[in-house]
Design an enzyme around this catalytic site. Structure first.
Site, PDB file in Angstrom:
ATOM      1  N   ARG A  69       0.881  -1.173   0.000  1.00 41.92           N
ATOM      2  CA  ARG A  69       0.000   0.000   0.000  1.00 41.92           C
ATOM      3  C   ARG A  69       0.909   1.211   0.000  1.00 41.92           C
ATOM      4  NH1 ARG A  69      -2.463   4.169   0.494  1.00 41.92           N
ATOM      5  NH2 ARG A  69      -4.529   4.500   1.353  1.00 41.92           N
ATOM      6  N   GLU A  77     -11.139   5.147  -4.796  1.00 41.60           N
ATOM      7  CA  GLU A  77     -11.525   3.741  -4.905  1.00 41.60           C
ATOM      8  C   GLU A  77     -11.902   3.460  -6.363  1.00 41.60           C
ATOM      9  OE1 GLU A  77     -11.330   1.505  -2.407  1.00 41.60           O
ATOM     10  OE2 GLU A  77     -10.571   3.102  -1.128  1.00 41.60           O
ATOM     11  N   ARG A 111      -0.862  -5.708   4.787  1.00 42.04           N
ATOM     12  CA  ARG A 111      -0.080  -5.178   3.670  1.00 42.04           C
ATOM     13  C   ARG A 111       1.124  -4.406   4.200  1.00 42.04           C
ATOM     14  NH1 ARG A 111      -4.863  -1.885   0.817  1.00 42.04           N
ATOM     15  NH2 ARG A 111      -4.856  -1.119   2.950  1.00 42.04           N
TER      16      ARG A 111
END
Length: 187
Positions: A69, A77, A111
Site C-alpha cells: 500500500r 476507490e 499489507r
C-alpha cells in the site's frame, strides 16, 4: 512389545500433529493471498500486479509476493470517479518494472505500507503530482518527513490548481470519506 507399540503410537501422534501444523500454516498463508510481510525495511522486486491507484504487488528475487500500500497517499476507490484512471496511471508507471519499497509499517490488512521508488522517482509523490491521489495528511503526519510532507502538499495544490486528474472534478470526494459513506450506508 507394549513399550514398542507405545513408542510407535507416540511417534505417529507426533507425526500427525506436525502434519496438521504444516497444513494449518499453509492454509494461513493461502488465506492471506500468499502475501508476505517484509522482515527488513526494504523490498526490491518487480511489480506484478496493480490493485488500484495506491496498491500494488511486488515479486522479489526469491519469488515472494508482497502486497504494498503506497504510504502517505490515498487514491480514489475503483468505484469512484477517477478510480480506474488512478489505477491505470500507477500501472503505466510501474507495472513490470523493478522497484524498491521503503517499508514504513504493516497495516491492519497485513499489507506492507511503504514509499515506492522507480529508480530515483518517488512513485507515491508522482501519483499526487498527476492528480491521481490525495496527500493523506492524517497518516502522513505520523511518518513522513517534514520536507516530504511539504513537497506532497505543494504537488497536490498545484495539481488541484491546474485541474489535473481527479481535480477536474471540483467536488471530488476524498476516498476516506467515500469509504465512510459506504460503511454507513450513505453511498
Amino acid at each position: 512389545m507394549r513399550l514398542l507399540n507405545a513408542r510407535s503410537g507416540t511417534a505417529r501422534l507426533m507425526a500427525m500433529v506436525a502434519l496438521l501444523l504444516a497444513l494449518w500454516a499453509g492454509w494461513q498463508w493461502q488465506g492471506r493471498g500468499g502475501q508476505h510481510r517484509a522482515a527488513a525495511g526494504e523490498i526490491v522486486g518487480t511489480v506484478v500486479g496493480i490493485s488500484d491507484g495506491d496498491t500494488l504487488t511486488v515479486l522479489d528475487a526469491d519469488h515472494q509476493r508482497y502486497k504494498v500500500r503506497l504510504a502517505f497517499i490515498d487514491a480514489p476507490e475503483k468505484s469512484q470517479p477517477y478510480g480506474m484512471r488512478a489505477k491505470q496511471a500507477l500501472s503505466d508507471l510501474v507495472y513490470q518494472q523493478q522497484v524498491r519499497v521503503k517499508v514504513v509499517e504493516q497495516d491492519r490488512y497485513g499489507r506492507n505500507v511503504g514509499q515506492v521508488w522507480l529508480g530515483e522517482q518517488d512513485v507515491n509523490f508522482r501519483q499526487v503530482q498527476q492528480g491521481m491521489a490525495w496527500h493523506y495528511q492524517q497518516y502522513a503526519r505520523k511518518g513522513q518527513s517534514g520536507e516530504d510532507f511539504s513537497r506532497y502538499e505543494s504537488a497536490q495544490s498545484e495539481a488541484q490548481g491546474q485541474g489535473s486528474g481527479l481535480w477536474a472534478d471540483r467536488s471530488a470526494e476524498p476516498p476516506w470519506q467515500y469509504r465512510r459513506n459506504q460503511r454507513d450506508g450513505a453511498g
